[in-house]
Design a protein around this motif. Structure first.
Motif, short mmCIF file in Angstrom:
data_model
loop_
_atom_site.label_atom_id
_atom_site.label_comp_id
_atom_site.label_asym_id
_atom_site.label_seq_id
_atom_site.Cartn_x
_atom_site.Cartn_y
_atom_site.Cartn_z
N MET A 79 0.82 -1.21 0.00
CA MET A 79 0.00 0.00 0.00
C MET A 79 0.86 1.26 0.00
O MET A 79 0.43 2.31 -0.50
CB MET A 79 -0.95 0.00 1.21
CG MET A 79 -2.09 -0.99 1.07
SD MET A 79 -3.02 -1.23 2.62
CE MET A 79 -3.57 0.44 2.97
N ASN A 80 2.07 1.18 0.58
CA ASN A 80 2.96 2.34 0.60
C ASN A 80 3.35 2.77 -0.82
O ASN A 80 3.44 3.95 -1.12
CB ASN A 80 4.20 2.07 1.45
CG ASN A 80 4.95 0.82 1.05
OD1 ASN A 80 4.34 -0.21 0.75
ND2 ASN A 80 6.26 0.87 1.07
N PHE A 81 3.57 1.79 -1.70
CA PHE A 81 3.94 2.13 -3.08
C PHE A 81 2.75 2.70 -3.85
O PHE A 81 2.91 3.62 -4.66
CB PHE A 81 4.49 0.89 -3.80
CG PHE A 81 5.86 0.50 -3.32
CD1 PHE A 81 6.98 1.17 -3.76
CD2 PHE A 81 6.03 -0.53 -2.42
CE1 PHE A 81 8.25 0.84 -3.32
CE2 PHE A 81 7.29 -0.89 -1.97
CZ PHE A 81 8.39 -0.21 -2.42
N ILE A 82 1.56 2.15 -3.59
CA ILE A 82 0.36 2.67 -4.24
C ILE A 82 0.14 4.13 -3.84
O ILE A 82 -0.04 5.01 -4.70
CB ILE A 82 -0.89 1.84 -3.84
CG1 ILE A 82 -0.69 0.35 -4.12
CG2 ILE A 82 -2.13 2.37 -4.54
CD1 ILE A 82 -0.47 -0.03 -5.53
N ALA A 83 0.16 4.39 -2.53
CA ALA A 83 -0.06 5.75 -2.03
C ALA A 83 1.05 6.69 -2.51
O ALA A 83 0.79 7.83 -2.91
CB ALA A 83 -0.14 5.75 -0.51
N GLY A 84 2.29 6.22 -2.46
CA GLY A 84 3.42 7.04 -2.90
C GLY A 84 3.31 7.45 -4.35
O GLY A 84 3.58 8.60 -4.72
N TYR A 85 2.89 6.51 -5.18
CA TYR A 85 2.75 6.79 -6.61
C TYR A 85 1.65 7.82 -6.85
O TYR A 85 1.80 8.74 -7.65
CB TYR A 85 2.40 5.48 -7.33
CG TYR A 85 3.04 5.32 -8.69
CD1 TYR A 85 4.42 5.37 -8.84
CD2 TYR A 85 2.26 5.09 -9.82
CE1 TYR A 85 5.01 5.20 -10.07
CE2 TYR A 85 2.84 4.92 -11.06
CZ TYR A 85 4.21 4.97 -11.18
OH TYR A 85 4.79 4.80 -12.41
N LEU A 86 0.55 7.67 -6.11
CA LEU A 86 -0.56 8.61 -6.25
C LEU A 86 -0.15 10.01 -5.82
O LEU A 86 -0.56 11.01 -6.43
CB LEU A 86 -1.76 8.14 -5.43
CG LEU A 86 -2.46 6.88 -5.95
CD1 LEU A 86 -3.48 6.38 -4.93
CD2 LEU A 86 -3.14 7.16 -7.29
N ILE A 87 0.68 10.11 -4.77
CA ILE A 87 1.16 11.41 -4.30
C ILE A 87 2.07 12.06 -5.34
O ILE A 87 1.97 13.26 -5.61
CB ILE A 87 1.88 11.27 -2.94
CG1 ILE A 87 0.86 10.91 -1.85
CG2 ILE A 87 2.61 12.56 -2.58
CD1 ILE A 87 1.50 10.40 -0.57
#
Length: 259
Positions: A79-87
């Motif tokens: 989930m950290n990579f998903i959120a990071g990409y969205l940011i």
């Protein structure tokens, strides 16, 4: 934001994101998130602690807010990579939160959380689709006893982040938000179908794993426009109803095996 329904949900819930940040936080949730912050895009200058602003702070906020919003999921790795990409894409915390809510809450069926049932099922669904559309590769996997989760987990868990080139991933995500999760099968099937000769040269399990790593690089995936055309042509028909039926049968099989 429009095509995923995230814009509408954000407008219907003004102030909701910030209210999640203002409430007392679960210490276990905070600890789990902090453990992964420095592991998220360590080579990206904006996620380094020396950056100004450092996106680790925004990432922490989005993950904590989502963990409180969806307590059944909380936080798990990936989930950290998903959120990071969205940011990185949206450059806005609240927008990233609502896009993440659209992805994890509606577009991806039970990918994240303690059981990860949806993720496990979709890896098996891919296996069934390969059996139908690239049978020689399916037989090779059977002959060498290779589980699909062993070779395609990073594809599904991180939605091809750090697997395919950035420009290609961005275009895949456009389709993911617009068309839904079956786009992940189109990408996976195209990679396997276009490289089946290479995969079929494998002599054992380590060979198979090594070839699956190789097929995510090269000219095919770097030409993002041609690749996106290929994913809608190469796999052929992939109806929502057939994918839904496969998901149901794979989920039932996994649940029966775990009980």
């Amino acid at each position: 934001m429009e095509s995923s329904g995230a814009q509408e949900k954000m407008e219907r819930n003004p102030g909701y994101y910030h209210s999640l940040l203002d409430q007392p936080h679960d210490p276990k949730l905070q600890e789990s998130i902090r453990t992964d912050l420095h592991r998220t895009f360590p080579d990206n200058v904006h996620f380094r602690r020396s950056a100004d602003p450092c996106l680790q702070s925004a990432l922490y906020n989005v993950l904590v807010a989502y963990g409180h919003h969806n307590k059944a999921v909380g936080y798990c790795q990936g989930m950290n990579f998903i959120a990071g990409y969205l940011i990185i894409i949206s450059k806005d915390e609240e927008t990233s939160f609502w896009l993440m809510e659209a992805l994890l809450g509606r577009i991806l069926p039970d990918y994240y959380g303690p059981a990860m049932l949806g993720l496990k099922a979709d890896q098996e669904v891919l296996g069934e689709l390969v059996r139908l559309k690239v049978p020689a590769v399916w037989r090779l996997m059977q002959d060498h006893g290779v589980m699909w989760s062993l070779v395609v987990s990073p594809w599904f868990i991180c939605l091809f982040i750090d697997v395919l080139p950035v420009e290609t991933v961005l275009r895949i995500w456009d389709c993911l938000f617009y068309e839904g999760s079956k786009i992940l099968f189109r990408v996976a099937l195209t990679l396997i179908r276009r490289h089946q000769d290479l995969i079929l040269q494998a002599q054992n399990l380590p060979d198979v794993c090594e070839r699956f790593k190789r097929i995510t690089s090269g000219a095919l995936v770097h030409d993002c426009h041609a690749f996106m055309q290929a994913i809608f042509l190469d796999p052929g028909s992939l109806s929502k109803s057939s994918v839904s039926k496969l998901r149901e049968s794979c989920r039932a099989r996994i649940v029966a095996g775990e009980s």
